[in-house]
Motif scaffolding. Structure first.
Motif, mmCIF file in Angstrom:
data_model
loop_
_atom_site.group_PDB
_atom_site.id
_atom_site.type_symbol
_atom_site.label_atom_id
_atom_site.label_comp_id
_atom_site.label_asym_id
_atom_site.label_seq_id
_atom_site.Cartn_x
_atom_site.Cartn_y
_atom_site.Cartn_z
ATOM 1 N N SER A 30 -3.629 60.374 -21.530
ATOM 2 C CA SER A 30 -2.975 61.676 -21.662
ATOM 3 C C SER A 30 -3.846 62.570 -22.525
ATOM 4 O O SER A 30 -4.084 62.267 -23.701
ATOM 5 C CB SER A 30 -1.599 61.491 -22.323
ATOM 6 O OG SER A 30 -1.189 62.693 -22.957
ATOM 7 N N THR A 31 -4.335 63.670 -21.950
ATOM 8 C CA THR A 31 -5.190 64.566 -22.748
ATOM 9 C C THR A 31 -4.380 65.201 -23.891
ATOM 10 O O THR A 31 -4.904 65.394 -24.979
ATOM 11 C CB THR A 31 -5.847 65.648 -21.867
ATOM 12 O OG1 THR A 31 -4.898 66.115 -20.904
ATOM 13 C CG2 THR A 31 -7.068 65.122 -21.162
ATOM 14 N N GLY A 32 -3.090 65.470 -23.649
ATOM 15 C CA GLY A 32 -2.251 66.018 -24.726
ATOM 16 C C GLY A 32 -2.181 65.038 -25.892
ATOM 17 O O GLY A 32 -2.342 65.416 -27.060
ATOM 18 N N ASP A 84 -2.682 61.815 -17.129
ATOM 19 C CA ASP A 84 -1.472 62.616 -17.388
ATOM 20 C C ASP A 84 -1.906 63.858 -18.171
ATOM 21 O O ASP A 84 -2.357 63.746 -19.310
ATOM 22 C CB ASP A 84 -0.503 61.713 -18.182
ATOM 23 C CG ASP A 84 0.521 62.463 -19.018
ATOM 24 O OD1 ASP A 84 0.742 63.655 -18.779
ATOM 25 O OD2 ASP A 84 1.107 61.819 -19.911
ATOM 26 N N GLY A 85 -1.803 65.017 -17.529
ATOM 27 C CA GLY A 85 -2.200 66.256 -18.218
ATOM 28 C C GLY A 85 -3.636 66.656 -17.944
ATOM 29 O O GLY A 85 -4.104 67.671 -18.451
ATOM 30 N N PHE A 86 -4.326 65.885 -17.165
ATOM 31 C CA PHE A 86 -5.697 66.203 -16.759
ATOM 32 C C PHE A 86 -5.875 65.748 -15.320
ATOM 33 O O PHE A 86 -5.513 64.606 -15.018
ATOM 34 C CB PHE A 86 -6.716 65.486 -17.660
ATOM 35 C CG PHE A 86 -8.151 65.783 -17.291
ATOM 36 C CD1 PHE A 86 -8.772 66.925 -17.777
ATOM 37 C CD2 PHE A 86 -8.860 64.937 -16.440
ATOM 38 C CE1 PHE A 86 -10.088 67.219 -17.424
ATOM 39 C CE2 PHE A 86 -10.175 65.236 -16.081
ATOM 40 C CZ PHE A 86 -10.783 66.363 -16.584
ATOM 41 N N GLY A 126 15.015 69.774 -26.096
ATOM 42 C CA GLY A 126 15.701 68.629 -26.703
ATOM 43 C C GLY A 126 14.817 67.402 -26.847
ATOM 44 O O GLY A 126 15.276 66.340 -27.257
ATOM 45 N N ARG A 127 13.546 67.542 -26.524
ATOM 46 C CA ARG A 127 12.653 66.370 -26.549
ATOM 47 C C ARG A 127 12.317 65.949 -27.985
ATOM 48 O O ARG A 127 12.056 66.788 -28.845
ATOM 49 C CB ARG A 127 11.362 66.727 -25.806
ATOM 50 C CG ARG A 127 10.282 65.675 -25.934
ATOM 51 C CD ARG A 127 9.292 65.747 -24.820
ATOM 52 N NE ARG A 127 8.388 66.893 -24.907
ATOM 53 C CZ ARG A 127 7.475 67.163 -23.974
ATOM 54 N NH1 ARG A 127 7.388 66.405 -22.893
ATOM 55 N NH2 ARG A 127 6.680 68.198 -24.103
ATOM 56 N N ARG A 128 12.323 64.660 -28.234
ATOM 57 C CA ARG A 128 11.904 64.120 -29.523
ATOM 58 C C ARG A 128 10.942 62.961 -29.254
ATOM 59 O O ARG A 128 11.194 62.133 -28.388
ATOM 60 C CB ARG A 128 13.103 63.596 -30.333
ATOM 61 C CG ARG A 128 14.148 64.670 -30.666
ATOM 62 C CD ARG A 128 13.624 65.737 -31.636
ATOM 63 N NE ARG A 128 14.652 66.736 -31.946
ATOM 64 C CZ ARG A 128 14.878 67.850 -31.240
ATOM 65 N NH1 ARG A 128 14.125 68.129 -30.182
ATOM 66 N NH2 ARG A 128 15.836 68.675 -31.599
HETATM 67 P P1 ADP Z 1 3.036 68.991 -21.544
HETATM 68 O O1 ADP Z 1 2.627 68.363 -20.249
HETATM 69 O O2 ADP Z 1 4.427 68.642 -21.944
HETATM 70 O O3 ADP Z 1 2.761 70.457 -21.602
HETATM 71 P P2 ADP Z 1 0.770 67.775 -22.963
HETATM 72 O O4 ADP Z 1 0.964 66.848 -24.096
HETATM 73 O O5 ADP Z 1 0.201 67.246 -21.697
HETATM 74 O O6 ADP Z 1 2.201 68.411 -22.751
HETATM 75 O O7 ADP Z 1 -0.159 68.999 -23.419
HETATM 76 C C1 ADP Z 1 0.078 69.726 -24.593
HETATM 77 C C2 ADP Z 1 -0.994 70.794 -24.764
HETATM 78 O O8 ADP Z 1 -2.304 70.171 -24.866
HETATM 79 C C3 ADP Z 1 -1.152 71.792 -23.620
HETATM 80 O O9 ADP Z 1 -0.218 72.852 -23.699
HETATM 81 C C4 ADP Z 1 -2.605 72.261 -23.855
HETATM 82 O O10 ADP Z 1 -2.696 73.161 -24.946
HETATM 83 C C5 ADP Z 1 -3.309 70.986 -24.275
HETATM 84 N N1 ADP Z 1 -3.874 70.280 -23.112
HETATM 85 C C6 ADP Z 1 -3.484 69.055 -22.640
HETATM 86 N N2 ADP Z 1 -4.201 68.718 -21.562
HETATM 87 C C7 ADP Z 1 -5.055 69.741 -21.314
HETATM 88 C C8 ADP Z 1 -6.040 70.010 -20.325
HETATM 89 N N3 ADP Z 1 -6.313 69.152 -19.323
HETATM 90 N N4 ADP Z 1 -6.745 71.189 -20.389
HETATM 91 C C9 ADP Z 1 -6.510 72.045 -21.369
HETATM 92 N N5 ADP Z 1 -5.575 71.879 -22.330
HETATM 93 C C10 ADP Z 1 -4.856 70.742 -22.314
#
Ligand code: ADP
Length: 230
Positions: A30-32, A84-86, A126-128
């Protein structure tokens, strides 16, 4: 096996990814989470990412792609991963295609978790999240912990992410519509996209995901019900 999860913030990508990765024996990337870990550790990368995240904006591509690539090159990801997120925009999707191609690999499937916007706002507000393990995710109403504020799985403190305020959520949804949703077309054209409704319980969505993966020929037969789903 190389899988990408796409979906609005709040669609449940992180929750599903944790269970699916376990079932499929591949790492959940997960990139986040990687950004939050860097922020927590006070690294230069974390400092670079922090302001963008707080504003609900994407972190610049060169930072994100470099970080994702290093993670995918770790030994535990040799045989596959669940992203996840990328990628989160078409440029990142093309960069991922190229990275995989350079190594003689390709994606197996892209799961698109589909959710109405208003439901996403309610879920995120509501996420924790557990401080010890970010894959332990709860909701104050929909998936409440036994003890308010404490993780059922490990007893860690639950907290609200800085970017989970309603104002930032609206910004993140707008960024998703404008910048991220075009990647679904990128993957549809490559015949990789499978849409799944993200409505219903965590277990329902896990089951739908596993069915979709099986239909795509991914060995996904070890379904275990998410422990925190009630
Ligand atoms: P969600 O999917 O709930 O928005 P994430 O944890 O995946 O949460 O991401 C949180 C933040 O991290 C995004 O709003 C962004 O600022 C940054 N981020 C995550 N993944 C990326 C990505 N692939 N490219 C750019 N920013 C990212």
């Amino acid at each position: 096996m190389r899988i990408v999860l796409v979906g609005l913030p709040g669609a449940g990508k992180g929750t599903q990814a944790a269970f699916l990765a376990k079932n499929l024996s591949v790492p959940h990337i997960s990139t986040g989470d990687l950004f939050r870990m860097n922020i927590g550790q006070g690294t230069q990368l974390g400092r670079q990412a922090q302001e963008y995240m707080r504003a609900g904006q994407l972190v610049p591509d060169e930072i994100t792609i470099g970080m994702a690539r290093s993670r995918m090159e770790q030994p535990d990801a040799v045989h596959g991963f669940l992203l996840d997120g990328f990628p989160r925009n078409v440029f990142q999707a093309e960069a991922l295609d190229q990275l995989l191609k350079d190594d003689g690999h390709s994606l197996d499937v892209v799961l698109n978790l589909v959710l109405p916007h208003e439901e996403a706002v309610t879920r995120i507000a509501g996420r924790r999240v557990c401080r010890h393990d970010s894959s332990h995710v709860f909701h104050v109403t929909y998936n409440a912990p036994h003890e308010p504020g404490l993780c059922d799985a490990c007893g860690g403190d639950l907290y609200q992410r800085q970017d989970d305020t309603e104002e930032t959520v609206r910004e993140r949804l707008e960024v998703f519509d404008r910048v991220t949703s075009p990647i679904t077309e990128h993957y549809r054209l490559r015949n990789l996209l499978v849409g799944i409704s993200a409505l219903g319980s965590v277990a329902d969505v896990t089951e739908r995901s596993m069915v979709a993966l099986r239909e795509r020929g991914v060995r996904a037969d070890r379904v275990s019900t998410p422990a925190c789903d009630r």
